[in-house]
Design a protein around this motif. Structure first.
Motif, PDB file in Angstrom:
ATOM      1  N   PRO A 183      -1.926  13.057 -14.489  1.00 24.95           N
ATOM      2  CA  PRO A 183      -2.133  11.809 -15.243  1.00 24.95           C
ATOM      3  C   PRO A 183      -1.831  11.990 -16.727  1.00 24.95           C
ATOM      4  N   LYS A 184      -1.042  11.077 -17.261  1.00 26.18           N
ATOM      5  CA  LYS A 184      -0.658  11.170 -18.676  1.00 26.18           C
ATOM      6  C   LYS A 184      -1.856  10.978 -19.600  1.00 26.18           C
ATOM      7  N   CYS A 185      -2.854  10.196 -19.143  1.00 26.09           N
ATOM      8  CA  CYS A 185      -4.027   9.948 -19.997  1.00 26.09           C
ATOM      9  C   CYS A 185      -4.772  11.229 -20.329  1.00 26.09           C
ATOM     10  N   LEU A 186      -4.732  12.213 -19.419  1.00 22.54           N
ATOM     11  CA  LEU A 186      -5.448  13.470 -19.656  1.00 22.54           C
ATOM     12  C   LEU A 186      -4.618  14.471 -20.443  1.00 22.54           C
ATOM     13  N   GLN A 187      -3.399  14.064 -20.812  1.00 19.77           N
ATOM     14  CA  GLN A 187      -2.579  14.910 -21.662  1.00 19.77           C
ATOM     15  C   GLN A 187      -2.728  14.524 -23.133  1.00 19.77           C
ATOM     16  N   LYS A 188      -3.657  13.567 -23.373  1.00 21.23           N
ATOM     17  CA  LYS A 188      -3.974  13.149 -24.736  1.00 21.23           C
ATOM     18  C   LYS A 188      -5.351  13.698 -25.113  1.00 21.23           C
ATOM     19  N   PRO A 189      -5.624  13.943 -26.385  1.00 22.65           N
ATOM     20  CA  PRO A 189      -6.948  14.444 -26.786  1.00 22.65           C
ATOM     21  C   PRO A 189      -8.038  13.385 -26.581  1.00 22.65           C
ATOM     22  N   LEU A 190      -9.251  13.851 -26.295  1.00 19.83           N
ATOM     23  CA  LEU A 190     -10.403  12.959 -26.122  1.00 19.83           C
ATOM     24  C   LEU A 190     -10.797  12.357 -27.464  1.00 19.83           C
ATOM     25  N   VAL A 191     -10.967  11.044 -27.495  1.00 19.50           N
ATOM     26  CA  VAL A 191     -11.396  10.352 -28.704  1.00 19.50           C
ATOM     27  C   VAL A 191     -12.603   9.479 -28.360  1.00 19.50           C
ATOM     28  N   VAL A 192     -13.735   9.732 -29.009  1.00 20.03           N
ATOM     29  CA  VAL A 192     -14.951   8.941 -28.794  1.00 20.03           C
ATOM     30  C   VAL A 192     -15.389   8.369 -30.135  1.00 20.03           C
ATOM     31  N   PRO A 193     -15.533   7.051 -30.235  1.00 25.83           N
ATOM     32  CA  PRO A 193     -15.918   6.465 -31.525  1.00 25.83           C
ATOM     33  C   PRO A 193     -17.381   6.725 -31.851  1.00 25.83           C
ATOM     34  N   HIS A 194     -17.690   6.745 -33.147  1.00 28.45           N
ATOM     35  CA  HIS A 194     -19.093   6.776 -33.555  1.00 28.45           C
ATOM     36  C   HIS A 194     -19.596   5.348 -33.630  1.00 28.45           C
ATOM     37  N   ARG A 195     -20.743   5.072 -33.008  1.00 27.96           N
ATOM     38  CA  ARG A 195     -21.323   3.731 -33.031  1.00 27.96           C
ATOM     39  C   ARG A 195     -22.801   3.803 -33.370  1.00 27.96           C
ATOM     40  N   HIS A 196     -23.300   2.706 -33.928  1.00 26.73           N
ATOM     41  CA  HIS A 196     -24.740   2.548 -34.139  1.00 26.73           C
ATOM     42  C   HIS A 196     -25.330   2.031 -32.829  1.00 26.73           C
ATOM     43  N   MET A 197     -26.063   2.901 -32.129  1.00 30.78           N
ATOM     44  CA  MET A 197     -26.560   2.579 -30.791  1.00 30.78           C
ATOM     45  C   MET A 197     -27.948   1.946 -30.887  1.00 30.78           C
ATOM     46  N   PHE A 198     -27.949   0.637 -31.126  1.00 29.84           N
ATOM     47  CA  PHE A 198     -29.191  -0.097 -31.293  1.00 29.84           C
ATOM     48  C   PHE A 198     -29.461  -1.041 -30.123  1.00 29.84           C
TER      49      PHE A 198
END
Length: 419
Positions: free
Chosen positions: A37-52
């Motif tokens: 899968p091409k999606c797993l050939q990209k680096p993992l990106v997780v946004p920072h969010r205010h989890m309220f």
């Protein structure tokens, strides 16, 4: 080369070409039919969010760093020491001396099933207090293993008197009574005093869900006569989801270890879990399942943070922040869903969905514009409320001000009907 040899080669040429192509094709053919899968050939990106929202909460760097420690074996002595530390932290958080105290590998739902599957046998009577989704879920879990389930039902935002509970206990004679202390779907903090004593009067175990309340509101397991208490790691504790502290009283253990039938779940069988967590007094531990070792690191650190602040200070901080938030909301002209102040959960606030607005548009706008999560209702409160969770490190006046600013902005820019 003679003429005869040339003729022979010409005759064989088609076969030779076929053989050559076949060899080339075989050399290029992969043994897998699904490509990488091409999606797993990209680096993992997780946004920072205010989890309220109502959970999970933001995880502080200190707890994230604890979870990044090296993985070692789940049966290594160092892990057993960490598990012992966790047990001591849970006993402090629950205010109990129960030896049968541990953390289930899974979320709060796993602990709920662990409690019900171990204490209830098919055909036995169970009573659940339903004033939100968690009572509904407990009832369904008990039904699935063949229990005779009865319920007492309060409207969303409501709770039960001890007289109503005693009447139901007397009528149905259950082996277990379930109650959510912090009902996060409706924002209710249910009073607990006296209920444990009523349950014991009718030879019933008192099972309490404290996933949304523990660490944020006063609770005393032993003093309040609670027989089984559980919570989750991802709320006030600010640890990643995946571990669920749980504790069983001596009365609960007597019922569990004198059952006629084995618990329906091998994974949640307390006799195995007790051995893995060193709660059964046996000299050695036997492999049951592979514990989530990095999750144990995070849970231990989150309990250390709670110990450093102190339970009473944590309770006080959550209450003061909630009162500040509630007063500001009312000054904005918004209404709180839980009418009685004493029954308002300090960790999860339910706001009556503003009239004329689409609640989903509000939450979507706030996420997109302010990178901040709040949520709508759940179960019986769907469409009725907005839910804001301020738990653990997220419980501060600065975060309240951030939520209020986002709400004001959303009410200014979201579509409001004229009806």
């Amino acid at each position: 080369i003679g003429a005869c040899s040339v003729e022979a080669l010409l005759h064989l040429l088609p076969q030779l070409l076929w053989f050559y192509c076949a060899c080339r094709t075989a050399g290029n053919m992969s043994s897998v039919s699904v490509p990488p899968p091409k999606c797993l050939q990209k680096p993992l990106v997780v946004p920072h969010r205010h989890m309220f929202g109502p959970g999970p909460s933001n995880v502080p760097p200190r707890i994230l760093e604890a979870g990044a420690n090296p993985v070692i074996g789940h049966m290594h002595p160092e892990i057993f020491e960490i598990m012992s530390d966790i047990k001591s932290g849970i006993q402090y958080m629950f205010q109990t001396q129960n030896n049968m105290t541990l953390a289930v590998s899974g979320t709060g739902h796993t602990a709920m099933e662990c409690a019900i599957f171990n204490t209830v046998e098919p055909g036995e009577s169970v009573l659940t207090a339903v004033n939100g989704i968690w009572g509904e879920r407990a009832a369904e879990m008990a039904e699935r293993i063949g229990a005779r389930v009865n319920t007492i039902v309060a409207p969303p935002g409501g709770f039960f008197t001890n007289a109503e509970i005693e009447q139901a206990l007397s009528k149905h004679r259950p082996v277990v009574f379930f109650l959510a202390h912090g009902e996060s779907s409706t924002g209710v903090l249910h009073p607990l005093d006296g209920i444990g004593q009523l349950c014991h009067k009718y030879n019933c175990l008192f099972l309490v869900d404290s996933v949304a309340s523990i660490g944020g509101a006063p609770l005393y397991m032993d003093q309040q006569g609670i027989d089984i208490l559980y919570t989750g790691s991802q709320k006030v504790l600010n640890a990643p989801p995946g571990t669920a502290p749980i504790s069983f009283s001596e009365r609960a253990c007597q019922k569990i270890f004198n059952r006629r039938t084995k618990p329906v779940s091998f994974f949640l069988d307390l006799s195995w879990l007790a051995n893995y967590w060193g709660c059964d007094g046996k000299p050695s531990r036997v492999y049951h399942h592979t514990g989530p070792v990095t999750a144990f690191y995070s849970l231990r650190e989150s309990l250390a943070v709670l110990v450093e602040e102190g339970l009473e200070k944590s309770w006080e901080r959550h209450q003061k922040v909630a009162e500040y938030f509630h007063a500001c909301l009312e000054n904005m002209g918004l209404k709180l869903f839980v009418k009685e102040k004493k029954a308002r959960l300090s960790t999860v606030t339910t706001i009556v969905a503003p009239h004329g607005y689409d609640w989903k548009e509000i939450t979507t706008y706030i996420m997109k514009t302010h990178n901040l999560e709040i949520s709508g209702g759940l179960g019986p409160s769907v469409g009725l409320v907005l839910r804001v969770g301020l738990m653990g490190c997220n419980s501060s006046k600065a975060n309240v001000d951030m939520v209020l600013a986002a709400l004001k902005d959303a009410l200014k820019h979201c579509h409001k009907s004229k009806v």
